[in-house]
Each structure stands twice: as structure tokens, then as C-alpha cells.
Design a protein around this motif. Structure first.
Motif, PDB file in Angstrom:
ATOM      1  N   SER A 192       0.858  -1.115  -0.092  1.00 25.22           N
ATOM      2  CA  SER A 192       0.060   0.328   0.050  1.00 25.22           C
ATOM      3  C   SER A 192       0.903   1.199  -0.026  1.00 25.22           C
ATOM      4  O   SER A 192       2.016   1.399   0.351  1.00 25.22           O
ATOM      5  N   GLY A 218      -4.870   1.920  -1.060  1.00 19.93           N
ATOM      6  CA  GLY A 218      -4.941   0.769  -2.090  1.00 19.93           C
ATOM      7  C   GLY A 218      -6.132   1.197  -2.960  1.00 19.93           C
ATOM      8  O   GLY A 218      -6.818   2.146  -2.789  1.00 19.93           O
ATOM      9  N   THR A 269      -7.775  -4.664  -2.798  1.00 19.10           N
ATOM     10  CA  THR A 269      -9.000  -3.870  -2.384  1.00 19.10           C
ATOM     11  C   THR A 269     -10.484  -4.454  -3.293  1.00 19.10           C
ATOM     12  O   THR A 269     -11.426  -4.616  -2.359  1.00 19.10           O
TER      13      THR A 269
END
Ligand code: DHB
Length: 308
Positions: A192, A218, A269
Motif C-alpha cells: 500500500s 490501495g 481492495t
């Protein structure tokens, strides 16, 4: 034809989860094992189990996500046991470790090395969410020291998960360290984008509790940064394979990661938001994109990004 080769092993397709999503418990891991993804990775683990940071610690946003989980995990032995029982013919399994100290990493690696049926080791150099613990990937001397220990302790091929870099000199310096280690066979880009701050204008508040709202980003926010890192390391590490991670929500972004040089593509995600059916959807979309362009294999375009 979506087949591909990873470290010499043939896979049905290039998709897998991003570590952290749907991979903390055996129930979640079994869900991944039953999905359309050809590979999967376990939640980054530590020597001892951890409950992680206080909740709320993940928030879904229009353009992606922010999280500060704080390494909640069942302890490395749990994931090593899962790997030992795993049917490795079914899928390629990676085991992600993220020790809080160098000694912890060395101890976990020694145990993984002794396992009969181990998963592929990925050493996470880039957890941004444990208060007081800087990311190893942003300290090139510490990174070299850790890789030296891993290389000595572990006699098999392994990989690393990197944080995103934003400066050409940092791509150069990181690649130079990685290229000192021939057994370091793959590089996963990116973790991330660390320590963003999301603020809700209505409540005038942060949206996650840990670290006064600071957390890893993300999703769509990070796609160009992810593609830059995949391509930067693809160019600089010709003897290693790159795993792309960041901003994949449809076949288009998977195609872009492959074009930039990724051998496998992770979904984080979008997997969190949609569940494992995301793999079927993205594979269908990728197949359609390839057909529309006349590509009959991933090798026909992988790494063949054009420049102007
Ligand atoms: C966590 C987040 C990460 O980005 C990572 O690489 C490891 C752990 C976490 O907060 O749990």
C-alpha cells in the motif's frame, strides 16, 4: 489462453490475492483455494499471534481503501501448518512473513526451511502500519542486512514484497541491493501507499482509528504508482520475476500490469469489496481484452510496454 509460468511452474492464469485480504484464517484461505485464482498468499505473519490495531482499521472509499490493520495474524506456525497440509498441485501457495525484528524473521525462516511441504517464501519489507516500526524497504542498509540473513538461512528461491518508491534514485538503489541475491527470485510491487490520511468532510474526522487516521492506501488511488514500480523493477531485475499489485479492479488493470512486465497479478481492495468472484470476472475481462487485440497468449504482450 491465460496460462503462464512462475519460477518454472505452469499456472492456469496469472491472478492471485494480495496479501492481507481473505487470507488470515484457514476458512478464508480455503475460500481462496476454491476460487478461480491460480495462486494465493497467506496474511503476513509474525513469530507470535497478534490481534492487530483497534477498529475501525479499514475503510472503503470511492477510489480505493485505507487500512491500518497492524498485522493481525495467527502466528507463523498456523500458516506453516496450512502450507504443510495444502495440496500444492491445486494452486501455487506463497507464505508471507513480516517479522517485527530481524531475529524473528530468521527464526521463522529456519522453521519454514525445515518444512517438508513448504510454500514459496515472500519476505514482507513493507508493512506501514505497526506503530514505531519503520519499513525495512525504505532503509537500504537494513534491507541488505536482512536479505543477507535470509539468503544464508534459507537455501531455496524466495521473494520480497516492496513498498512503492517515488524517486528514480530509489529504484536504482533498491534494485542494486536485490540483484546482489541470485536466490531472490521474485519481487512483489507494491504494498500500500503508506500513511495517507483520509478525512470525511461531514464529520470533520479521520475514518480509521489507529495512528490518528493515517493508513495505507490501495485501489484506484495507487494504480499509476504500482505500474511504475512494476516496470521499474522489471527493467532493472532481468533475472527476477515481478508480481504486480495495486489498483486492479478489472481486466484492464490486470492487462496493464502484465504489459508493464508483471508475471502474476494480485487483487487486494477489489477482492475485499467483491469477494473471490472477482477472479472470475477479471479473468473473463482479461480474456475479452486479449481476444479484441488478437493476443492468443500472455507471453505475446507481457513486458512489451511501448514508450514514445
Ligand atoms: C499490514 C499492512 C501491510 O501493508 C503489510 O504489508 C503487512 C501488514 C497490516 O496492517 O496488517
Amino acid at each position: 489462453d491465460l496460462t503462464c509460468l512462475f519460477l518454472g511452474q505452469p499456472l492456469a492464469n496469472p491472478l492471485m490475492n494480495a496479501s492481507g485480504v481473505c487470507c488470515r484464517t484457514t476458512t478464508e484461505l480455503d475460500t481462496l483455494a476454491s476460487s478461480a485464482a491460480a495462486a494465493m498468499v497467506t496474511k503476513s505473519c509474525t513469530l507470535e499471534p497478534r490481534t492487530g490495531n483497534p477498529e475501525p482499521r479499514y475503510s472503503s472509499l470511492p477510489l480505493g481503501s485505507i487500512n491500518s490493520m497492524g498485522l493481525p495474524n495467527e502466528g507463523y506456525q498456523y500458516y506453516l501448518d496450512y502450507a504443510e497440509r495444502f495440496d500444492h498441485e491445486r494452486k501455487l501457495l506463497f507464505l508471507s512473513i513480516s517479522g517485527l525484528t530481524l531475529d524473528d524473521n530468521v527464526e521463522m525462516i529456519a522453521a519454514i526451511r525445515e518444512a517438508v511441504n513448504p510454500a514459496l517464501l515472500e519476505v514482507n519489507l513493507s508493512c506501514p502500519n505497526v506503530p514505531g516500526k519503520p519499513q525495512t524497504g525504505y532503509d537500504f542498509e537494513a534491507m541488505d542486512e536482512l536479505l543477507d540473513e535470509v539468503n544464508d538461512a534459507y537455501k531455496r528461491p524466495f521473494g520480497v514484497k516492496l513498498p512503492p518508491y517515488f524517486d528514480i534514485s530509489h529504484f536504482d538503489a533498491a534494485a542494486e541491493v536485490l540483484n546482489r541475491y541470485p536466490r531472490l527470485a521474485f519481487v512483489t510491487c507494491i504494498n500500500s501507499v503508506g500513511n495517507g490520511l483520509v478525512i470525511d468532510p461531514d464529520t470533520e474526522s479521520v475514518v480509521i482509528k489507529p495512528k490518528d487516521g493515517f493508513g495505507g492506501l490501495g485501489g484506484a488511488y495507487v494504480l499509476p504508482t504500482a505500474l511504475a514500480n512494476v516496470n521499474a523493477f522489471y527493467r532493472r531485475c532481468p533475472d527476477k520475476q515481478i508480481i504486480g499489485c495495486g489498483g486492479v479492479q478489472s481486466g484492464t488493470e490486470a492487462f496493464l500490469h502484465l504489459l508493464a512486465g508483471a508475471s502474476l497479478v494480485q487483487i487486494g481492495t477489489a477482492l475485499y469489496e467483491e469477494g473471490p468472484a472477482v477472479f472470475d470476472r477479471v479473468l473473463g475481462e482479461l480474456t475479452a481484452i486479449m481476444a479484441s487485440k488478437g493476443y492468443t497468449s500472455i507471453d505475446a504482450f507481457r513486458g512489451k510496454l511501448k514508450t514514445l
